[in-house]
Design a protein around this motif. Structure first.
Motif, PDB file in Angstrom:
ATOM      1  N   HIS A  92       1.232  17.921  -0.157  1.00  0.00           N
ATOM      2  CA  HIS A  92       1.511  17.314   1.143  1.00  0.00           C
ATOM      3  C   HIS A  92       0.974  15.892   1.236  1.00  0.00           C
ATOM      4  CE1 HIS A  92      -2.551  18.871   1.382  1.00  0.00           C
ATOM      5  NE2 HIS A  92      -2.767  18.186   2.485  1.00  0.00           N
ATOM      6  N   ALA A  93       0.074  15.506   0.300  1.00  0.00           N
ATOM      7  CA  ALA A  93      -0.496  14.162   0.318  1.00  0.00           C
ATOM      8  C   ALA A  93       0.290  13.178  -0.551  1.00  0.00           C
ATOM      9  CB  ALA A  93      -1.946  14.212  -0.158  1.00  0.00           C
ATOM     10  N   SER A  94       1.361  13.626  -1.187  1.00  0.00           N
ATOM     11  CA  SER A  94       2.142  12.744  -2.059  1.00  0.00           C
ATOM     12  C   SER A  94       2.653  11.533  -1.285  1.00  0.00           C
ATOM     13  CB  SER A  94       3.323  13.511  -2.649  1.00  0.00           C
ATOM     14  OG  SER A  94       2.874  14.572  -3.461  1.00  0.00           O
ATOM     15  N   TYR A  95       2.846  10.440  -1.986  1.00  0.00           N
ATOM     16  CA  TYR A  95       3.315   9.218  -1.351  1.00  0.00           C
ATOM     17  C   TYR A  95       4.748   9.372  -0.850  1.00  0.00           C
ATOM     18  CZ  TYR A  95      -0.745   6.838  -3.401  1.00  0.00           C
ATOM     19  OH  TYR A  95      -2.011   6.437  -3.753  1.00  0.00           O
ATOM     20  N   LEU A 137     -22.304   0.479   5.289  1.00  0.00           N
ATOM     21  CA  LEU A 137     -20.939   0.286   4.809  1.00  0.00           C
ATOM     22  C   LEU A 137     -20.357   1.631   4.399  1.00  0.00           C
ATOM     23  CD1 LEU A 137     -18.593  -1.573   3.865  1.00  0.00           C
ATOM     24  CD2 LEU A 137     -19.847  -1.838   1.691  1.00  0.00           C
ATOM     25  N   LYS A 138     -19.311   2.055   5.096  1.00  0.00           N
ATOM     26  CA  LYS A 138     -18.622   3.305   4.773  1.00  0.00           C
ATOM     27  C   LYS A 138     -17.278   2.986   4.116  1.00  0.00           C
ATOM     28  CE  LYS A 138     -15.145   6.137   6.399  1.00  0.00           C
ATOM     29  NZ  LYS A 138     -13.784   5.719   6.863  1.00  0.00           N
ATOM     30  N   LEU A 139     -17.053   3.549   2.926  1.00  0.00           N
ATOM     31  CA  LEU A 139     -15.831   3.283   2.172  1.00  0.00           C
ATOM     32  C   LEU A 139     -15.040   4.564   1.988  1.00  0.00           C
ATOM     33  CD1 LEU A 139     -17.173   0.945  -0.667  1.00  0.00           C
ATOM     34  CD2 LEU A 139     -16.219   0.303   1.554  1.00  0.00           C
ATOM     35  N   ASP A 140     -13.832   4.575   2.525  1.00  0.00           N
ATOM     36  CA  ASP A 140     -12.897   5.686   2.326  1.00  0.00           C
ATOM     37  C   ASP A 140     -11.564   5.052   1.929  1.00  0.00           C
ATOM     38  OD1 ASP A 140     -11.418   7.978   2.303  1.00  0.00           O
ATOM     39  OD2 ASP A 140     -11.669   8.444   4.431  1.00  0.00           O
ATOM     40  N   VAL A 141     -11.495   4.578   0.686  1.00  0.00           N
ATOM     41  CA  VAL A 141     -10.380   3.725   0.267  1.00  0.00           C
ATOM     42  C   VAL A 141      -9.656   4.284  -0.951  1.00  0.00           C
ATOM     43  CG1 VAL A 141     -11.249   1.619   1.327  1.00  0.00           C
ATOM     44  CG2 VAL A 141     -12.029   2.227  -0.965  1.00  0.00           C
ATOM     45  N   MET A 171       0.851  -1.191   0.000  1.00  0.00           N
ATOM     46  CA  MET A 171       0.000   0.000   0.000  1.00  0.00           C
ATOM     47  C   MET A 171       0.883   1.237   0.000  1.00  0.00           C
ATOM     48  SD  MET A 171      -3.110   1.151   2.538  1.00  0.00           S
ATOM     49  CE  MET A 171      -4.296   0.144   1.662  1.00  0.00           C
ATOM     50  N   ASN A 172       0.529   2.199  -0.843  1.00  0.00           N
ATOM     51  CA  ASN A 172       1.250   3.466  -0.896  1.00  0.00           C
ATOM     52  C   ASN A 172       0.842   4.332   0.290  1.00  0.00           C
ATOM     53  OD1 ASN A 172       2.473   3.115  -3.665  1.00  0.00           O
ATOM     54  ND2 ASN A 172       0.308   2.950  -4.195  1.00  0.00           N
ATOM     55  N   VAL A 173       1.819   4.802   1.043  1.00  0.00           N
ATOM     56  CA  VAL A 173       1.560   5.593   2.245  1.00  0.00           C
ATOM     57  C   VAL A 173       1.689   7.073   1.906  1.00  0.00           C
ATOM     58  CG1 VAL A 173       2.244   6.059   4.619  1.00  0.00           C
ATOM     59  CG2 VAL A 173       2.445   3.737   3.686  1.00  0.00           C
ATOM     60  N   ALA A 174       0.628   7.840   2.171  1.00  0.00           N
ATOM     61  CA  ALA A 174       0.588   9.260   1.829  1.00  0.00           C
ATOM     62  C   ALA A 174       1.211  10.118   2.921  1.00  0.00           C
ATOM     63  CB  ALA A 174      -0.851   9.689   1.575  1.00  0.00           C
ATOM     64  N   GLY A 175       1.720  11.266   2.509  1.00  0.00           N
ATOM     65  CA  GLY A 175       2.410  12.153   3.435  1.00  0.00           C
ATOM     66  C   GLY A 175       1.505  12.925   4.368  1.00  0.00           C
ATOM     67  N   ASN A 176       0.195  12.951   4.129  1.00  0.00           N
ATOM     68  CA  ASN A 176      -0.714  13.676   5.015  1.00  0.00           C
ATOM     69  C   ASN A 176      -1.180  12.763   6.150  1.00  0.00           C
ATOM     70  OD1 ASN A 176      -2.180  12.095   3.222  1.00  0.00           O
ATOM     71  ND2 ASN A 176      -3.857  13.539   3.004  1.00  0.00           N
ATOM     72  N   SER A 177      -0.209  12.255   6.893  1.00  0.00           N
ATOM     73  CA  SER A 177      -0.444  11.319   8.003  1.00  0.00           C
ATOM     74  C   SER A 177      -1.166  10.064   7.541  1.00  0.00           C
ATOM     75  CB  SER A 177      -1.240  11.996   9.125  1.00  0.00           C
ATOM     76  OG  SER A 177      -0.537  13.102   9.634  1.00  0.00           O
ATOM     77  N   GLY A 178      -0.989   9.723   6.265  1.00  0.00           N
ATOM     78  CA  GLY A 178      -1.561   8.500   5.728  1.00  0.00           C
ATOM     79  C   GLY A 178      -2.995   8.609   5.265  1.00  0.00           C
ATOM     80  N   ALA A 179      -3.613   9.790   5.357  1.00  0.00           N
ATOM     81  CA  ALA A 179      -5.038   9.911   5.054  1.00  0.00           C
ATOM     82  C   ALA A 179      -5.370   9.605   3.597  1.00  0.00           C
ATOM     83  CB  ALA A 179      -5.536  11.309   5.412  1.00  0.00           C
ATOM     84  N   SER A 180      -4.447   9.876   2.676  1.00  0.00           N
ATOM     85  CA  SER A 180      -4.703   9.636   1.249  1.00  0.00           C
ATOM     86  C   SER A 180      -4.003   8.386   0.743  1.00  0.00           C
ATOM     87  CB  SER A 180      -4.248  10.856   0.430  1.00  0.00           C
ATOM     88  OG  SER A 180      -5.002  11.993   0.767  1.00  0.00           O
ATOM     89  N   SER A 181      -3.632   7.493   1.642  1.00  0.00           N
ATOM     90  CA  SER A 181      -2.944   6.259   1.251  1.00  0.00           C
ATOM     91  C   SER A 181      -3.873   5.378   0.423  1.00  0.00           C
ATOM     92  CB  SER A 181      -2.481   5.502   2.498  1.00  0.00           C
ATOM     93  OG  SER A 181      -1.615   6.301   3.276  1.00  0.00           O
ATOM     94  N   LEU A 209      -2.321  10.025  -9.069  1.00  0.00           N
ATOM     95  CA  LEU A 209      -2.087  10.737 -10.316  1.00  0.00           C
ATOM     96  C   LEU A 209      -1.561  12.149 -10.059  1.00  0.00           C
ATOM     97  CD1 LEU A 209      -5.266   9.613 -12.303  1.00  0.00           C
ATOM     98  CD2 LEU A 209      -2.939   8.680 -12.431  1.00  0.00           C
ATOM     99  N   ALA A 210      -0.995  12.731 -11.091  1.00  0.00           N
ATOM    100  CA  ALA A 210      -0.364  14.051 -10.965  1.00  0.00           C
ATOM    101  C   ALA A 210      -1.366  15.113 -10.531  1.00  0.00           C
ATOM    102  CB  ALA A 210       0.285  14.440 -12.290  1.00  0.00           C
ATOM    103  N   GLY A 211      -2.621  15.014 -10.987  1.00  0.00           N
ATOM    104  CA  GLY A 211      -3.617  16.005 -10.611  1.00  0.00           C
ATOM    105  C   GLY A 211      -3.848  16.081  -9.115  1.00  0.00           C
ATOM    106  N   HIS A 212      -3.774  14.930  -8.453  1.00  0.00           N
ATOM    107  CA  HIS A 212      -3.916  14.902  -6.992  1.00  0.00           C
ATOM    108  C   HIS A 212      -2.684  15.518  -6.336  1.00  0.00           C
ATOM    109  CE1 HIS A 212      -4.503  13.592  -2.928  1.00  0.00           C
ATOM    110  NE2 HIS A 212      -5.544  12.827  -3.208  1.00  0.00           N
ATOM    111  N   ARG A 213      -1.517  15.129  -6.799  1.00  0.00           N
ATOM    112  CA  ARG A 213      -0.284  15.664  -6.201  1.00  0.00           C
ATOM    113  C   ARG A 213      -0.177  17.164  -6.397  1.00  0.00           C
ATOM    114  NH1 ARG A 213       1.771  11.070  -8.833  1.00  0.00           N
ATOM    115  NH2 ARG A 213       2.737  12.373 -10.440  1.00  0.00           N
ATOM    116  N   ASP A 214      -0.610  17.668  -7.546  1.00  0.00           N
ATOM    117  CA  ASP A 214      -0.539  19.106  -7.798  1.00  0.00           C
ATOM    118  C   ASP A 214      -1.484  19.878  -6.882  1.00  0.00           C
ATOM    119  OD1 ASP A 214       1.278  18.583  -9.794  1.00  0.00           O
ATOM    120  OD2 ASP A 214      -0.162  18.766 -11.439  1.00  0.00           O
ATOM    121  N   ALA A 215      -2.673  19.310  -6.622  1.00  0.00           N
ATOM    122  CA  ALA A 215      -3.650  19.992  -5.774  1.00  0.00           C
ATOM    123  C   ALA A 215      -3.316  19.863  -4.294  1.00  0.00           C
ATOM    124  CB  ALA A 215      -5.047  19.434  -6.040  1.00  0.00           C
ATOM    125  N   ALA A 216      -2.618  18.787  -3.917  1.00  0.00           N
ATOM    126  CA  ALA A 216      -2.297  18.539  -2.504  1.00  0.00           C
ATOM    127  C   ALA A 216      -0.900  17.928  -2.406  1.00  0.00           C
ATOM    128  CB  ALA A 216      -3.336  17.617  -1.883  1.00  0.00           C
TER     129      ALA A 216
END
Length: 256
Positions: free
Chosen positions: A129-132, A159-163, A104-114, A120-127
């Motif tokens: 701090h959430a980069s892996y 069922l709550k999905l935040d994946v 699993m890719n671990v995100a830099g925002n305390s793992g919230a976006s892992s 994708l680049a669009g996510h990294r550009d917008a956030a």
């Protein structure tokens, strides 16, 4: 005025806003819906550090919670929050469409976006701090293999999905139990943020068309701070029929 409000006021004087990432939805509205549809059990998939379960408890939900969190650091915080609650269980798994171990890719925002999926680049550009920042080996299980261990036939399940883009895989892994869920909260994206991730139209079609659920609320989510464009939201759906009371009576008899 709190420290956060003072910081926000100072930041706004420079044209900057400070907000939680991702945005959160008021718990009382959700608990109203959980009560309306007589939910006994919330499956909190992608629980991270326990914020969702804490929000439910703070807002008055008293039913059972089973949280799934595969990453060690986040799960340690989750376990601490659930430790004094006999109706809140924690399982150290990711969910998907096949049982395996994976990185699993671990995100830099305390793992919230892992995510299991590439960001994708669009996510990294917008956030940025959430980069892996690395990977962690995790266990993945199908939900249908665990279902009878974590629920009873009498319980009504939400069922709550935040994946982070992996929602369709989790629902496929629920197998025959996916249509048994009374309600669903599913995070979805308006634009591609994860490679192969589920997009808004696909998520809505899946939940309403294949699962037969009705949309009850749309929860604002991650917004691009550069231009204010919303990139993600949560859909909250329930099986809206006239048999809720009847099923509750049957459930009560089953417990007796």
């Amino acid at each position: 005025m709190t420290l956060l409000h003072r910081m926000r006021n100072v930041a706004r004087s420079f044209g900057i806003d400070i907000a939680r990432y991702p945005a959160s939805w008021g718990g009382p509205q959700l608990v109203q819906l959980l009560n309306r549809f007589e939910i006994d059990l919330v499956l909190d998939v992608g629980a991270h550090a326990g914020g969702y379960g804490t929000m439910l408890r703070d807002s008055g939900y008293r039913g059972r919670i089973v949280s799934f969190e595969p990453l060690g650091a986040a799960r340690a915080e989750l376990n601490a929050k659930a430790a004094g609650d006999p109706d809140w269980d924690v399982l150290p798994y990711a969910l998907g469409d096949r049982t395996r171990t994976t990185a699993m890719n671990v995100a830099g925002n305390s793992g919230a976006s892992s995510s299991v999926l590439p960001m994708l680049a669009g996510h990294r550009d917008a956030a940025p701090h959430a980069s892996y920042t690395g990977t962690e080996t995790v266990e993945v299980h199908r939900l249908d293999e665990l279902w009878q261990q974590i629920s009873t036939p009498a319980e009504r399940v939400f069922l709550k999905l935040d994946v982070q883009g992996y929602e369709a895989h989790v629902l496929r892994g629920a197998g025959v139990y996916a249509p048994a869920c009374t309600g669903l909260q599913i995070e979805t994206s308006f634009v591609p943020l994860y490679e192969g991730g589920l997009l808004f139209d696909q998520a809505l079609d899946l939940a309403t068309g294949e699962l037969g659920l009705s949309l009850m609320s749309v929860v604002p989510g991650f917004t691009d701070p550069r231009d204010g464009r919303m990139l993600q939201c949560d859909l909250v759906l329930f099986r809206d029929d006239e048999t809720t009371g009847t099923r509750r009576s049957v459930a009560a008899e089953a417990r007796a």
